[in-house]
Design a protein around this motif. Structure first.
Motif, short mmCIF file in Angstrom:
data_model
loop_
_atom_site.label_atom_id
_atom_site.label_comp_id
_atom_site.label_asym_id
_atom_site.label_seq_id
_atom_site.Cartn_x
_atom_site.Cartn_y
_atom_site.Cartn_z
N ASN A 3 0.82 -1.21 0.00
CA ASN A 3 0.00 0.00 0.00
C ASN A 3 0.85 1.26 0.00
O ASN A 3 0.34 2.35 0.10
CB ASN A 3 -0.92 0.03 1.22
CG ASN A 3 -2.00 -1.02 1.13
OD1 ASN A 3 -2.43 -1.38 0.04
ND2 ASN A 3 -2.44 -1.52 2.25
N ARG A 4 2.17 1.10 -0.10
CA ARG A 4 3.07 2.24 -0.07
C ARG A 4 2.91 3.07 -1.34
O ARG A 4 2.90 2.54 -2.45
CB ARG A 4 4.51 1.75 0.04
CG ARG A 4 5.49 2.89 0.23
CD ARG A 4 6.91 2.35 0.42
NE ARG A 4 7.83 3.39 0.77
CZ ARG A 4 8.33 4.29 -0.07
NH1 ARG A 4 7.98 4.28 -1.33
NH2 ARG A 4 9.18 5.19 0.35
N ILE A 5 2.80 4.37 -1.15
CA ILE A 5 2.72 5.29 -2.29
C ILE A 5 4.13 5.45 -2.84
O ILE A 5 5.06 5.75 -2.09
CB ILE A 5 2.15 6.65 -1.86
CG1 ILE A 5 0.72 6.47 -1.36
CG2 ILE A 5 2.20 7.65 -3.00
CD1 ILE A 5 0.13 7.70 -0.73
N PRO A 6 4.32 5.23 -4.13
CA PRO A 6 5.66 5.32 -4.69
C PRO A 6 6.23 6.74 -4.60
O PRO A 6 5.49 7.71 -4.56
CB PRO A 6 5.47 4.90 -6.15
CG PRO A 6 4.02 5.02 -6.42
CD PRO A 6 3.30 4.94 -5.12
N ASP A 7 7.57 6.81 -4.55
CA ASP A 7 8.22 8.12 -4.56
C ASP A 7 7.81 8.88 -5.80
O ASP A 7 7.62 8.30 -6.87
CB ASP A 7 9.75 7.95 -4.54
CG ASP A 7 10.25 7.39 -3.21
OD1 ASP A 7 9.50 7.47 -2.22
OD2 ASP A 7 11.38 6.89 -3.17
N VAL A 10 3.18 12.82 -6.03
CA VAL A 10 2.03 12.59 -5.13
C VAL A 10 2.53 12.37 -3.70
O VAL A 10 2.00 12.96 -2.75
CB VAL A 10 1.18 11.40 -5.61
CG1 VAL A 10 0.11 11.05 -4.59
CG2 VAL A 10 0.55 11.72 -6.95
N ARG A 11 3.54 11.56 -3.55
CA ARG A 11 4.09 11.31 -2.22
C ARG A 11 4.67 12.59 -1.62
O ARG A 11 4.48 12.88 -0.44
CB ARG A 11 5.16 10.23 -2.28
CG ARG A 11 5.69 9.83 -0.92
CD ARG A 11 6.63 8.63 -1.03
NE ARG A 11 7.05 8.20 0.27
CZ ARG A 11 6.32 7.47 1.11
NH1 ARG A 11 5.12 7.09 0.76
NH2 ARG A 11 6.78 7.14 2.29
N GLU A 12 5.36 13.39 -2.43
CA GLU A 12 5.91 14.65 -1.96
C GLU A 12 4.81 15.59 -1.49
O GLU A 12 4.94 16.26 -0.47
CB GLU A 12 6.74 15.31 -3.05
CG GLU A 12 8.03 14.59 -3.35
CD GLU A 12 8.76 15.18 -4.54
OE1 GLU A 12 8.45 16.33 -4.93
OE2 GLU A 12 9.64 14.49 -5.07
N ARG A 13 3.73 15.65 -2.24
CA ARG A 13 2.61 16.53 -1.88
C ARG A 13 1.99 16.08 -0.57
O ARG A 13 1.75 16.89 0.33
CB ARG A 13 1.55 16.50 -2.98
CG ARG A 13 0.23 17.16 -2.61
CD ARG A 13 0.35 18.63 -2.28
NE ARG A 13 0.87 19.38 -3.38
CZ ARG A 13 0.18 19.75 -4.44
NH1 ARG A 13 -1.08 19.43 -4.54
NH2 ARG A 13 0.73 20.43 -5.39
N LEU A 14 1.74 14.79 -0.43
CA LEU A 14 1.14 14.28 0.81
C LEU A 14 2.06 14.50 2.00
O LEU A 14 1.61 14.85 3.09
CB LEU A 14 0.78 12.81 0.65
CG LEU A 14 -0.36 12.51 -0.32
CD1 LEU A 14 -0.52 11.01 -0.50
CD2 LEU A 14 -1.65 13.15 0.14
#
Length: 89
Positions: A3-7, A10-14
């Motif tokens: 379930n990990r959001i990839p680098d 999107v991950r930076e924004r979250l």
């Protein structure tokens, strides 16, 4: 399955949004108002770029620019000025 959001953007924004909202809890009742004001200011700065992405499909300068903008606003509005849990006397 993970379930990990990839680098990436999107991950930076979250991560930037979490940084904006995840400030230490006030240590005393007397610190509550300052904490509330700081959190409200940081939440407003987080909402602006999120609104651009979710309501308007992004920003002409891209998601990287928006993430940088948010990080700069957070740097200008530090979560300081009140005593919080975990702070050493």
């Amino acid at each position: 399955m993970t379930n990990r959001i990839p680098d990436g953007p999107v991950r930076e924004r979250l991560a930037a949004v979490l940084e904006a909202l995840d400030i230490p809890d006030p240590a005393t009742v007397g610190d509550t108002e300052t904490h509330r004001e700081i959190l409200a200011e940081r939440a407003m700065h987080a909402a602006i770029p999120l609104r651009n992405v979710l309501d308007h499909g992004g920003h002409p300068l891209g998601i990287e620019w928006i993430t940088q903008y948010l990080c700069e606003r957070l740097a200008e509005n530090q979560s300081t000025g009140y005593r919080h849990w975990g702070e050493r006397p």
